[in-house]
Design a protein around this motif. Structure first.
Motif, PDB file in Angstrom:
ATOM      1  N   ASP A 174       0.768  -1.150   0.027  1.00 42.43           N
ATOM      2  CA  ASP A 174      -0.107   0.101   0.006  1.00 42.43           C
ATOM      3  C   ASP A 174       1.013   1.313  -0.065  1.00 42.43           C
ATOM      4  O   ASP A 174       0.432   2.157  -0.860  1.00 42.43           O
ATOM      5  CB  ASP A 174      -0.886  -0.024   1.264  1.00 42.43           C
ATOM      6  N   THR A 175       1.844   1.202   0.671  1.00 40.92           N
ATOM      7  CA  THR A 175       2.890   2.290   0.949  1.00 40.92           C
ATOM      8  C   THR A 175       3.569   2.662  -0.445  1.00 40.92           C
ATOM      9  O   THR A 175       3.503   3.842  -1.128  1.00 40.92           O
ATOM     10  CB  THR A 175       4.008   2.151   2.041  1.00 40.92           C
ATOM     11  N   LEU A 176       3.967   1.626  -1.252  1.00 42.05           N
ATOM     12  CA  LEU A 176       4.684   1.744  -2.573  1.00 42.05           C
ATOM     13  C   LEU A 176       3.586   2.364  -3.477  1.00 42.05           C
ATOM     14  O   LEU A 176       3.902   3.207  -4.386  1.00 42.05           O
ATOM     15  CB  LEU A 176       5.349   0.367  -2.992  1.00 42.05           C
ATOM     16  N   HIS A 204      14.747  -0.513  -5.022  1.00 47.43           N
ATOM     17  CA  HIS A 204      15.509   0.766  -4.205  1.00 47.43           C
ATOM     18  C   HIS A 204      14.496   1.151  -2.975  1.00 47.43           C
ATOM     19  O   HIS A 204      14.900   1.217  -1.934  1.00 47.43           O
ATOM     20  CB  HIS A 204      15.914   1.683  -5.187  1.00 47.43           C
ATOM     21  N   PHE A 205      13.177   1.058  -3.294  1.00 51.76           N
ATOM     22  CA  PHE A 205      12.398   1.608  -2.296  1.00 51.76           C
ATOM     23  C   PHE A 205      12.137   0.552  -0.947  1.00 51.76           C
ATOM     24  O   PHE A 205      12.037   0.916   0.206  1.00 51.76           O
ATOM     25  CB  PHE A 205      11.046   1.937  -2.868  1.00 51.76           C
ATOM     26  N   GLN A 206      12.258  -0.761  -1.449  1.00 56.64           N
ATOM     27  CA  GLN A 206      12.146  -1.880  -0.515  1.00 56.64           C
ATOM     28  C   GLN A 206      13.449  -1.619   0.591  1.00 56.64           C
ATOM     29  O   GLN A 206      13.305  -2.015   1.728  1.00 56.64           O
ATOM     30  CB  GLN A 206      12.019  -3.127  -1.121  1.00 56.64           C
ATOM     31  N   TYR A 207      14.699  -1.704  -0.047  1.00 54.65           N
ATOM     32  CA  TYR A 207      15.805  -1.523   0.621  1.00 54.65           C
ATOM     33  C   TYR A 207      15.580  -0.367   1.588  1.00 54.65           C
ATOM     34  O   TYR A 207      15.956  -0.461   2.962  1.00 54.65           O
ATOM     35  CB  TYR A 207      17.006  -1.169  -0.298  1.00 54.65           C
ATOM     36  N   LEU A 208      15.076   0.870   1.380  1.00 54.31           N
ATOM     37  CA  LEU A 208      14.918   1.930   2.203  1.00 54.31           C
ATOM     38  C   LEU A 208      13.970   1.755   3.149  1.00 54.31           C
ATOM     39  O   LEU A 208      14.194   2.038   4.422  1.00 54.31           O
ATOM     40  CB  LEU A 208      14.263   3.078   1.431  1.00 54.31           C
ATOM     41  N   LYS A 249       3.491  11.124   7.826  1.00 57.88           N
ATOM     42  CA  LYS A 249       2.250  11.140   8.483  1.00 57.88           C
ATOM     43  C   LYS A 249       1.677   9.798   8.422  1.00 57.88           C
ATOM     44  O   LYS A 249       0.920   9.465   9.454  1.00 57.88           O
ATOM     45  CB  LYS A 249       1.304  11.881   7.032  1.00 57.88           C
ATOM     46  N   GLU A 250       2.070   8.865   7.540  1.00 56.05           N
ATOM     47  CA  GLU A 250       1.483   7.712   7.395  1.00 56.05           C
ATOM     48  C   GLU A 250       2.375   6.645   8.281  1.00 56.05           C
ATOM     49  O   GLU A 250       1.694   5.580   9.022  1.00 56.05           O
ATOM     50  CB  GLU A 250       1.427   7.041   6.048  1.00 56.05           C
TER      51      GLU A 250
END
Length: 285
Positions: A174-176, A204-208, A249-250
């Motif tokens: 959901d965040t992605l 890359h977002f998952q690594y973050l 926020k989330e």
């Protein structure tokens, strides 16, 4: 071996004698009209079965020499760790190495907050990372900093687990989705989720997110570079600020400047390439 579809002059989709599909890389094998029977198998440098089609376009974006280095590193990894890995790893690692080289040429360096853990908890994989840096220097005449050994090792360690995180954690999904929607709306563009560009950004977002979950964010002395990147990519900076506001926020997750720099570069990379494809232009890299 039958060559059935050209990827570029030096790469093609083929069928072996058992009629199994594979990706073959070899000098000039994609040049003749297809389909045709390739009789001189000595032209083949490497073959890969079960490659996800979304990664095939990397063969048109990344120099063949980098793929050869990536293939050697993955082979060392498989033999030394006695591990079976997907052929996709050769492609994702080639993309990782290519981006590391691009960053090195621009003098962009990131500290790896997991470096100590990688060196001491994954000694065998870290040793492979060191071998990879040496192979890059020997074969590509590019001397990457030693920190890249840890980054390559981390890529190998996470190779099989990253995709599983997204399928098992609906909250991350959901965040992605929300972050990609923020990017799409900000740049008023459609982001094709079936492309390697999207897959690259997801990784890359998952690594973050993994670093955030472990409380281990990037931290280095890149403040001058951060200010320079903000000046060079102001629109991307504004987009990343929207993402930062959303994450606070989330998820109560606040990006530091180093993580923001990292995200700016990857959002910009995603959007530049997506924009090229949208306009029917083939990226030069």
């Amino acid at each position: 071996m039958q060559v059935i579809k050209k990827i570029n002059n030096n790469a093609a989709i083929c069928l072996d004698t058992a009629n199994n599909e594979l990706v073959a890389i070899g000098t000039g094998i994609g040049f003749p009209p297809v389909p045709y029977e390739l009789e001189n198998l000595e032209l083949i440098q490497s073959t890969y079965y079960g490659v996800n089609p979304m990664y095939l376009d990397l063969l048109n974006q990344i120099p063949n020499e980098i793929f050869q280095v990536s293939g050697k590193v993955v082979e060392i990894f498989k033999n030394k760790i006695n591990s079976s890995v997907s052929s996709n790893l050769v492609f994702t690692l080639a993309d990782h190495i290519n981006f590391a080289i691009e960053r090195h040429k621009k003098n962009v360096q990131f500290e790896n907050s997991l470096q100590y853990e990688i060196q001491h908890l994954y000694e065998d994989v870290y040793e492979i990372g060191l071998m990879a840096v040496q192979l890059i220097q020997t074969n590509l005449s590019i001397r990457l900093p030693k920190i890249e050994a840890s980054n390559i090792a981390l890529h190998l360690i996470n190779a099989e687990s990253v995709a599983q995180i997204a399928t098992k954690t609906s909250h991350l999904d959901d965040t992605l989705e929300d972050v990609v929607e923020i990017i799409g709306k900000h740049f008023q563009m459609y982001i094709d989720k079936s492309t390697v560009n999207y897959s690259r950004f997801v990784s890359h977002f998952q690594y973050l997110m993994k670093r955030q979950q472990k409380g281990k964010l990037m931290n280095s002395e890149n403040s001058k570079l951060y200010l320079s990147v903000i000046e060079e990519y102001p629109d991307t900076f504004n987009c990343v600020n929207k993402i930062k506001d959303y994450l606070i926020k989330e998820m109560d997750f606040e990006l530091n400047d180093e993580e923001s720099l990292y995200l700016i570069l990857h959002v910009n990379r995603l959007c530049v390439r997506e924009d090229c494809y949208r306009k029917g232009i083939t990226p030069s890299q």
